[in-house]
Scaffold this active site. Sequence first.
Site, PDB file in Angstrom:
ATOM      1  N   GLU A 200       0.843  -1.186   0.000  1.00  0.00           N
ATOM      2  CA  GLU A 200       0.000   0.000   0.000  1.00  0.00           C
ATOM      3  C   GLU A 200       0.879   1.236   0.000  1.00  0.00           C
ATOM      4  O   GLU A 200       2.075   1.174   0.326  1.00  0.00           O
ATOM      5  CB  GLU A 200      -0.946   0.014   1.192  1.00  0.00           C
ATOM      6  CG  GLU A 200      -0.276   0.100   2.532  1.00  0.00           C
ATOM      7  CD  GLU A 200      -1.274   0.009   3.688  1.00  0.00           C
ATOM      8  OE1 GLU A 200      -2.421  -0.428   3.449  1.00  0.00           O
ATOM      9  OE2 GLU A 200      -0.901   0.364   4.811  1.00  0.00           O
ATOM     10  N   GLU A 288      -5.842  -1.749  10.260  1.00  0.00           N
ATOM     11  CA  GLU A 288      -6.211  -3.116  10.607  1.00  0.00           C
ATOM     12  C   GLU A 288      -7.163  -3.073  11.794  1.00  0.00           C
ATOM     13  O   GLU A 288      -7.343  -2.028  12.428  1.00  0.00           O
ATOM     14  CB  GLU A 288      -4.976  -3.955  10.961  1.00  0.00           C
ATOM     15  CG  GLU A 288      -4.228  -3.478  12.195  1.00  0.00           C
ATOM     16  CD  GLU A 288      -2.980  -4.297  12.475  1.00  0.00           C
ATOM     17  OE1 GLU A 288      -2.729  -5.275  11.754  1.00  0.00           O
ATOM     18  OE2 GLU A 288      -2.257  -3.950  13.423  1.00  0.00           O
ATOM     19  N   ASN A 290      -7.699  -5.129  15.415  1.00  0.00           N
ATOM     20  CA  ASN A 290      -7.246  -6.128  16.369  1.00  0.00           C
ATOM     21  C   ASN A 290      -8.456  -6.636  17.141  1.00  0.00           C
ATOM     22  O   ASN A 290      -9.125  -5.870  17.843  1.00  0.00           O
ATOM     23  CB  ASN A 290      -6.216  -5.540  17.331  1.00  0.00           C
ATOM     24  CG  ASN A 290      -4.882  -5.312  16.641  1.00  0.00           C
ATOM     25  OD1 ASN A 290      -4.330  -6.226  16.045  1.00  0.00           O
ATOM     26  ND2 ASN A 290      -4.379  -4.100  16.693  1.00  0.00           N
TER      27      ASN A 290
END
Length: 451
Positions: A200, A288, A290
């Site tokens: 990315e 992301e 978690n």
Amino acid sequence: MTISKLLVANRGEIAARVLRTAKARGLATAVLSHVAEQEGPAHLIADEIVMIEGPTPVAAYLDIPQIVEAAKKIGADAVHPGYGFLSENPAFVAALEEAGVTFVGPTSETIDLMGDKVRARAFVEEHGFPVAPSAIEDDDPASFVERARTVGYPLLIKPSAGGGGKGMRIVREDSTLETEIETARREGVRYFGDGRLFVECYIERPRHIEVQVMGDGQGNVVHFWERECSIQRRFQKIIEETPSPALTPEQRDEICETAVGIARAVKYRGAGTVEFIYAQDGAFYFLEMNTRLQVEHPVTEKITGLDLVEWMIRIAAGENLSFTQDDIPLQGWSIEARIYAEDPLRNFLPSSGRLIRYRPPTQDDTLRVDTGVVEGGEISIHYDPMIAKVISFGATREEATKRMSGALDEFYIQGVSHNIGFLAALMAHPRFAEGRISTDFIAEEYPDGFH
């Protein structure tokens, strides 16, 4: 459903922290242990210690059949995974579900989806949330290198199954792209057994901002505000704080509501954290999710007054959230520093050995210390070398920083090398005081290491 006995499938400070809340709720408690471990706070708190075996201590904590069988044998209704080890392993959750034992956390399907960076990213993008420009190997492996080039430099290569910064590579020149891809692939296989990659756009001098969320699996999702985790070394967090000094109230609302939207889209259950890269121009992109409790969760508890572990257990027992977003305060400022057994003067080389002296600072309403060690105990080569987490609280950032500096000065550790001097230097740094930080802060300010 009723939870009357909880097994904590972890060790050290996080096991002790979970056990304290479980005991306060009147639950019977048990914790895992390996013969290579010495008695620590978690062993003293738990009602029962369950011994596990394995070729190495870490292997024992990753042995799904053994841990599931242990839970059944002692009659545990539920298992809390802490963080690390099996906390984000969908196979572990599925095995517990099959055995009729409640997992204190999300479903195996949610962990499977959000634990795969590629699938999670695609899911988030499909639901209209911001992601950085990227190229995914799975889409067409043969053209991956060429598609990576079209994203533009600098690039960040990531293993699809990665975490903790392992396998991540920054590429600034086309001449090194293919070599770095192969290096990242080898590291992905080594650390995660999965060599799939994606790249990315690398955001220069970004900030790392994450949002604590909680869902009850019934459609109710709230956030507990954001945490700034930009002070990192080799992609590993060292200092965390809340709120972020970078955000305006409007930006705070936007990033927190985006995190809630992502969690709601995945029908999230339990505590989770949605992480974002925050660019210098104010744009932010999903990094992301978690699907577990974070190491830095205590700063959130300090500024909200809510016990996240308690709500994880209550939701796992089938309760719905009994409060709304408007009921979650944002009061004061909190900072966490991670104290590690490592030598900052030798490139942060891990240190092991006996804690001849261990004297943490005095705790009160403005200072919390979460630890998994005791004086005379051993810092093992087998586990992460974190000795303790120090959490300060104040009405302002300046006040929280001052209290953290005082706490670090009060700490006394003898027998192993530690990073307290380095943490104290970070607290005293003018850029930190001004909030002018990024994930490149340590590399920029200490290019030759800490001396």
